[in-house]
Design a protein around this motif. Structure first.
Motif, PDB file in Angstrom:
ATOM      1  N   SER A   1       0.796  -1.227   0.000  1.00  6.53           N
ATOM      2  CA  SER A   1       0.000   0.000   0.000  1.00  6.53           C
ATOM      3  C   SER A   1       0.832   1.282   0.000  1.00  6.53           C
ATOM      4  O   SER A   1       0.378   2.313  -0.454  1.00  6.53           O
ATOM      5  CB  SER A   1      -0.969   0.004   1.178  1.00  6.53           C
ATOM      6  N   CYS A   2       2.039   1.237   0.523  1.00  7.94           N
ATOM      7  CA  CYS A   2       2.918   2.410   0.547  1.00  7.94           C
ATOM      8  C   CYS A   2       4.321   1.983   0.135  1.00  7.94           C
ATOM      9  O   CYS A   2       4.697   0.847   0.383  1.00  7.94           O
ATOM     10  CB  CYS A   2       2.968   3.031   1.942  1.00  7.94           C
ATOM     11  N   PRO A   3       5.095   2.815  -0.501  1.00  5.85           N
ATOM     12  CA  PRO A   3       4.868   4.221  -0.824  1.00  5.85           C
ATOM     13  C   PRO A   3       4.000   4.380  -2.065  1.00  5.85           C
ATOM     14  O   PRO A   3       3.764   3.426  -2.810  1.00  5.85           O
ATOM     15  CB  PRO A   3       6.278   4.742  -1.087  1.00  5.85           C
ATOM     16  N   LEU A   4       3.538   5.611  -2.278  1.00  5.43           N
ATOM     17  CA  LEU A   4       2.762   5.935  -3.461  1.00  5.43           C
ATOM     18  C   LEU A   4       3.693   6.455  -4.553  1.00  5.43           C
ATOM     19  O   LEU A   4       4.611   7.221  -4.277  1.00  5.43           O
ATOM     20  CB  LEU A   4       1.704   6.994  -3.128  1.00  5.43           C
ATOM     21  N   ASP A   5       3.442   6.026  -5.776  1.00  5.95           N
ATOM     22  CA  ASP A   5       4.279   6.424  -6.907  1.00  5.95           C
ATOM     23  C   ASP A   5       3.488   7.292  -7.875  1.00  5.95           C
ATOM     24  O   ASP A   5       2.253   7.257  -7.912  1.00  5.95           O
ATOM     25  CB  ASP A   5       4.800   5.182  -7.636  1.00  5.95           C
ATOM     26  N   VAL A   6       4.196   8.066  -8.676  1.00  5.95           N
ATOM     27  CA  VAL A   6       3.584   8.948  -9.667  1.00  5.95           C
ATOM     28  C   VAL A   6       3.258   8.116 -10.900  1.00  5.95           C
ATOM     29  O   VAL A   6       4.134   7.465 -11.473  1.00  5.95           O
ATOM     30  CB  VAL A   6       4.522  10.108 -10.027  1.00  5.95           C
TER      31      VAL A   6
ATOM     32  N   TRP B   1       7.751  15.198  -5.581  1.00  7.48           N
ATOM     33  CA  TRP B   1       8.263  14.185  -6.518  1.00  7.48           C
ATOM     34  C   TRP B   1       9.763  13.974  -6.337  1.00  7.48           C
ATOM     35  O   TRP B   1      10.516  14.905  -6.060  1.00  7.48           O
ATOM     36  CB  TRP B   1       8.048  14.642  -7.948  1.00  7.48           C
ATOM     37  N   MET B   2      10.184  12.734  -6.580  1.00  4.36           N
ATOM     38  CA  MET B   2      11.608  12.403  -6.634  1.00  4.36           C
ATOM     39  C   MET B   2      11.791  11.120  -7.435  1.00  4.36           C
ATOM     40  O   MET B   2      10.844  10.362  -7.636  1.00  4.36           O
ATOM     41  CB  MET B   2      12.208  12.258  -5.244  1.00  4.36           C
ATOM     42  N   LEU B   3      13.010  10.866  -7.891  1.00  5.07           N
ATOM     43  CA  LEU B   3      13.337   9.631  -8.603  1.00  5.07           C
ATOM     44  C   LEU B   3      13.914   8.614  -7.646  1.00  5.07           C
ATOM     45  O   LEU B   3      14.721   8.953  -6.778  1.00  5.07           O
ATOM     46  CB  LEU B   3      14.379   9.889  -9.691  1.00  5.07           C
TER      47      LEU B   3
ATOM     48  N   HIS C   1       8.098  11.003  -2.279  1.00  6.06           N
ATOM     49  CA  HIS C   1       8.562  11.227  -0.909  1.00  6.06           C
ATOM     50  C   HIS C   1       9.874  11.996  -0.908  1.00  6.06           C
ATOM     51  O   HIS C   1      10.797  11.728  -0.172  1.00  6.06           O
ATOM     52  CB  HIS C   1       8.617   9.937  -0.079  1.00  6.06           C
ATOM     53  N   GLY C   2       9.895  13.028  -1.768  1.00  7.12           N
ATOM     54  CA  GLY C   2      11.064  13.892  -1.880  1.00  7.12           C
ATOM     55  C   GLY C   2      11.044  15.012  -0.856  1.00  7.12           C
ATOM     56  O   GLY C   2      10.172  15.087   0.005  1.00  7.12           O
TER      57      GLY C   2
END
Length: 188
Positions: free
Chosen positions: A53-58, A105-107, A119-120
């Protein structure tokens, strides 16, 4: 005979980014990121994609009627109110999340790809936060997102397009890809 001499010694400012209505895209204003080509899915949103369920991605929403989540753009230089092409910025989703994580946002590396997640850390450009900086660049009749931060003089990050990568589970991640995701911005 008179001549005009420019007194500014710096480089010209990069071109200002415009939204779907032709208005300037501004820092702190809510927007949706949508594909230029209609019928190719919806907007950009967050989803759990890693079999947990976590983390959430774009991700790129599958349904065209889904505008995605509203977000804001913040230049790394926060004194600038207008978003300009090819300048480092943070992208932040707005709204409550089901996971305890940042909306910035982060990579990150996942399943052999560099995917975009949320989770940036906003601002504070440094070697530790370089994966949080993106750029908007003109691309054909729309725009594209690019990862190529200039905020760290000593760092040598990759410079690549952000496109859509379909994961094994069918998720449509925004990730580093040769083929850019051609987008437009719609005020929320």
């Amino acid at each position: 005979m008179f001549s005009t001499i420019s007194l500014s010694m710096g480089q010209p400012s990069p071109t200002q980014v415009r939204d779907l209505d032709g208005k300037l895209v501004r820092s702190g204003t809510k927007y949706y990121i949508l594909p230029v080509i209609r019928g190719m899915g919806g907007g950009v949103t967050l989803a759990s994609t890693r079999n947990e369920s976590c983390p959430l991605d774009v991700v790129h929403a599958n349904q065209e009627v889904d505008n995605g989540m509203p977000l804001t753009f913040t230049p790394v230089n926060p004194k600038k109110g207008v978003i300009r092409e090819s300048t480092d910025l943070n992208i932040t989703f707005l709204g409550a999340l089901t996971c305890i994580q940042s909306n910035v946002w982060m990579l990150v590396e996942y399943d052999g790809h560099l995917i975009t997640t949320s989770h940036g850390v906003a601002g504070s450009p440094s070697q530790e936060t370089i994966n949080n900086c993106f750029k908007i660049e003109k691309y054909e009749d729309g725009y594209k997102l690019v990862f190529c931060p200039k905020v760290c003089e000593l760092c040598r990050p990759i410079c690549q397009n952000v496109g859509v990568v379909i994961a094994k589970n069918g998720s449509r991640h925004l990730a580093i890809n040769e083929v850019p995701f051609k987008i437009i911005f719609k005020k929320a």
